[in-house]
Scaffold this active site. Sequence first.
Site, mmCIF file in Angstrom:
data_model
loop_
_atom_site.group_PDB
_atom_site.id
_atom_site.type_symbol
_atom_site.label_atom_id
_atom_site.label_comp_id
_atom_site.label_asym_id
_atom_site.label_seq_id
_atom_site.Cartn_x
_atom_site.Cartn_y
_atom_site.Cartn_z
ATOM 1 N N LYS A 9 -28.367 40.667 -17.694
ATOM 2 C CA LYS A 9 -28.199 39.478 -17.347
ATOM 3 C C LYS A 9 -26.979 38.754 -17.499
ATOM 4 C CE LYS A 9 -32.738 38.157 -16.224
ATOM 5 N NZ LYS A 9 -33.686 39.153 -16.561
ATOM 6 N N SER A 14 -33.099 48.315 -17.863
ATOM 7 C CA SER A 14 -32.186 47.253 -17.888
ATOM 8 C C SER A 14 -32.254 46.207 -19.149
ATOM 9 C CB SER A 14 -33.123 46.421 -16.917
ATOM 10 O OG SER A 14 -34.565 46.305 -17.276
HETATM 11 C C1 LIG Z 1 -34.801 39.845 -15.988
HETATM 12 C C2 LIG Z 1 -34.987 40.997 -16.411
HETATM 13 C C3 LIG Z 1 -35.317 41.932 -15.380
HETATM 14 C C4 LIG Z 1 -36.030 41.413 -13.853
HETATM 15 O O1 LIG Z 1 -34.741 41.127 -13.358
HETATM 16 P P1 LIG Z 1 -35.119 39.997 -11.833
HETATM 17 O O2 LIG Z 1 -33.575 39.457 -11.539
HETATM 18 O O3 LIG Z 1 -35.655 38.791 -12.422
HETATM 19 O O4 LIG Z 1 -36.021 40.863 -10.944
HETATM 20 C C5 LIG Z 1 -35.668 43.292 -15.648
HETATM 21 N N1 LIG Z 1 -35.434 43.880 -16.956
HETATM 22 C C6 LIG Z 1 -35.054 43.036 -17.817
HETATM 23 C C7 LIG Z 1 -34.643 43.551 -19.255
HETATM 24 C C8 LIG Z 1 -34.707 41.522 -17.724
HETATM 25 O O5 LIG Z 1 -34.158 40.632 -18.536
#
Ligand SMILES: *Cc1c(COP(=O)(O)O)cnc(C)c1O
Length: 331
Positions: A56, A308
């Site tokens: 993010k 992520s």
């Molecule tokens: C926000 C987030 C997602 C999903 O991202 P989107 O852009 O909302 O689809 C996935 N993994 C983590 C760790 C996140 O913080």
Amino acid sequence: MAAEPHVDLAEIEQARAAIADAVRLTPVMVSPSLSDRLGMPVHLKLEHGQITGSFKLRGATNAVAGLSADERRCGVVAVSTGNHGKGLAHAARAAGVRCIIALSRLVPQAKIDGIAAEGAEVRIIGRSQDEAQLEAARLVREEGMTMVPPFDHRAVIAGQGTLGLEILEQVPDLATVLVPLSGGGLISGVAAALRARRPGVRIVGLSMERGAAMHRCLAAGKPVQVEELETLADSLGGGIGLDNRLTFAMTRDLVDDVILVSEAEIARAIRHLYRQERQIVEGAGAVGVAALLAGKVASDGPVVAILSGGNIDMDQHLRLVSGDDLTGEAA
Ligand SMILES: *Cc1c(COP(=O)(O)O)cnc(C)c1O
């Protein structure tokens, strides 16, 4: 719904230059155990090692970089399940910009602490993202602050898309990419980069069965309201917005498939990532591995799973990796 054009490769390349000094180029690592299972190389993109613990930071940094002088003076505000708030707080502080984050009460304490530690003002309001959204809208109206949304925003999507460019350079022969999916900012950016550079790559979104908002919207053919439920993948909670302008259409047009995973599958993936790969990954970051372990992914070439985020409550993580069943489901 006024359709906006998709975010394109030029915007993502511009984002890459804008954020290059502020974000980490995270490594990829081959997983021998997952490669053995699948019969294809499986690469893990270690984005949970990003500064602030999630991707993010990329989108938030790019959004802050795009503010006008007036907007910088009034500051930024966001509604967040945690990681966007943390990323935006970090990006704003790095740029010397005021930042307020509004959160729902479902957000785990570890994430609230993480946001506060980045120097943002935190407001905890309501039981859903929508209620926190009303407070953020008030700050925009009454204090002239700029809303930086977590996913449905060109600069945010372009920033997340820089992950797609990195992955292509790190794994040039990839055939399938597994992308955690909530509001769709990450997958929209990654898909825009990959479709432009390597149209044949299969792009798969992963969500949890409990509250898979984008999946439901795609099935309905339009953004619909989806109830937010507690899940181990708490960063994937929340809806896509009924007035969604970018990520619904981009996900619909650019993504090949969405796969859902159960709570037990997510728990197993968090355990696997810890014990086999020695990585501490939060539920949302583990959904790709969850699908691989559950045999829900096939690929005729190398796979990249994006880990992520890593912002999991460490007591919860300890219980999960010690084998406690926190899901109420059979593994
Ligand atoms: C926000 C987030 C997602 C999903 O991202 P989107 O852009 O909302 O689809 C996935 N993994 C983590 C760790 C996140 O913080």
